[in-house]
Design an enzyme around this catalytic site. Structure first.
Site, PDB file in Angstrom:
ATOM      1  N   HIS A 156    -110.953  14.367 -89.957  1.00  0.00           N
ATOM      2  CA  HIS A 156    -110.958  13.369 -91.040  1.00  0.00           C
ATOM      3  C   HIS A 156    -109.789  13.638 -91.974  1.00  0.00           C
ATOM      4  O   HIS A 156    -109.327  14.772 -92.107  1.00  0.00           O
ATOM      5  CB  HIS A 156    -112.279  13.369 -91.810  1.00  0.00           C
ATOM      6  N   HIS A 166    -108.487  13.087 -95.896  1.00  0.00           N
ATOM      7  CA  HIS A 166    -108.846  12.779 -97.279  1.00  0.00           C
ATOM      8  C   HIS A 166    -107.700  12.012 -97.940  1.00  0.00           C
ATOM      9  O   HIS A 166    -106.535  12.437 -97.851  1.00  0.00           O
ATOM     10  CB  HIS A 166    -109.042  14.061 -98.096  1.00  0.00           C
TER      11      HIS A 166
HETATM   12  P1  DGP Z   1    -113.924  18.827 -95.434  1.00  0.00           P
HETATM   13  O1  DGP Z   1    -114.452  19.826 -96.405  1.00  0.00           O
HETATM   14  O2  DGP Z   1    -112.403  18.705 -95.410  1.00  0.00           O
HETATM   15  O3  DGP Z   1    -114.517  19.045 -94.060  1.00  0.00           O
HETATM   16  O4  DGP Z   1    -114.443  17.416 -95.953  1.00  0.00           O
HETATM   17  C1  DGP Z   1    -115.687  16.869 -95.648  1.00  0.00           C
HETATM   18  C2  DGP Z   1    -116.021  15.894 -96.724  1.00  0.00           C
HETATM   19  O5  DGP Z   1    -117.075  15.065 -96.263  1.00  0.00           O
HETATM   20  C3  DGP Z   1    -116.494  16.506 -98.039  1.00  0.00           C
HETATM   21  O6  DGP Z   1    -115.578  16.180 -99.073  1.00  0.00           O
HETATM   22  C4  DGP Z   1    -117.843  15.890 -98.307  1.00  0.00           C
HETATM   23  C5  DGP Z   1    -117.884  14.720 -97.362  1.00  0.00           C
HETATM   24  N1  DGP Z   1    -119.198  14.414 -96.832  1.00  0.00           N
HETATM   25  C6  DGP Z   1    -120.062  15.283 -96.252  1.00  0.00           C
HETATM   26  N2  DGP Z   1    -121.164  14.637 -95.831  1.00  0.00           N
HETATM   27  C7  DGP Z   1    -120.975  13.323 -96.123  1.00  0.00           C
HETATM   28  C8  DGP Z   1    -121.771  12.150 -95.931  1.00  0.00           C
HETATM   29  O7  DGP Z   1    -122.867  12.165 -95.386  1.00  0.00           O
HETATM   30  N3  DGP Z   1    -121.260  10.985 -96.388  1.00  0.00           N
HETATM   31  C9  DGP Z   1    -120.028  10.916 -97.000  1.00  0.00           C
HETATM   32  N4  DGP Z   1    -119.633   9.700 -97.415  1.00  0.00           N
HETATM   33  N5  DGP Z   1    -119.256  11.995 -97.195  1.00  0.00           N
HETATM   34  C10 DGP Z   1    -119.736  13.193 -96.760  1.00  0.00           C
END
Ligand code: DGP
Length: 143
Positions: free
Chosen positions: A105, A107
């Site tokens: 993913h 950001h």
């Molecule tokens: P990273 O730490 O780079 O793996 O980023 C993962 C991100 O995903 C973190 O900023 C929080 C987000 N995240 C985790 N679970 C969910 C979810 O269920 N829904 C959404 N919209 N974001 C999520």
């Protein structure tokens, strides 16, 4: 996604399958963009490919390209919608890089001058009403 390219337990694959809700900003055949529920800044968006793989090391280059092309598209919408002073594009690989969801993913993080944000951010739940409003504001400017 084809069955080979999704993971039953992956939280982002569940979002792609509609099993977990999200504030969607943009979707096409290749990517989905939605608001991060733990935003480190207002307007923090995640862009994911419709292909399950753990990180940039395991992702075929074509899908890395699709994910970053989606991030560019969303960044332009964020700029138009929120007029931040800057935008960081961040992509983490592995626990040492603080990756917490193991589906590639990207950001898209709007920045303000002197906002004090560092790379050592903690994951904290955001205000869902505010996140939803920002999703609408960004989504209308995705081209
Ligand atoms: P990273 O730490 O780079 O793996 O980023 C993962 C991100 O995903 C973190 O900023 C929080 C987000 N995240 C985790 N679970 C969910 C979810 O269920 N829904 C959404 N919209 N974001 C999520």
């Amino acid at each position: 996604m084809s069955p080979a390219n999704h993971d039953d337990e992956c939280i982002f694959c569940k979002i792609l399958r509609g099993e977990i809700p999200c504030f969607k900003v943009y979707e096409d055949d290749d990517v989905l963009a939605f608001m991060d529920v733990n935003p480190v800044a207002p307007g923090h968006v995640l862009v994911i490919p419709k292909h399950h793989s753990r990180d940039i090391l395991e992702t075929p280059p074509e899908w890395v390209g699709k994910a970053f092309a989606g991030a560019g598209r969303v960044a332009r919408a964020v700029q138009k919608s929120l007029a931040p002073d800057g935008i960081n594009i961040v992509q983490a690989n592995g626990p040492g890089a603080k990756q917490s969801v193991f589906h590639l993913h990207v950001h898209v993080i709007p920045r303000a001058m002197d906002d004090g944000l560092t790379m050592n951010w903690e994951l904290e739940p955001g205000d869902m009403a505010a996140i939803g409003q920002l999703a609408e504001k960004i989504a209308i400017n995705v081209e």
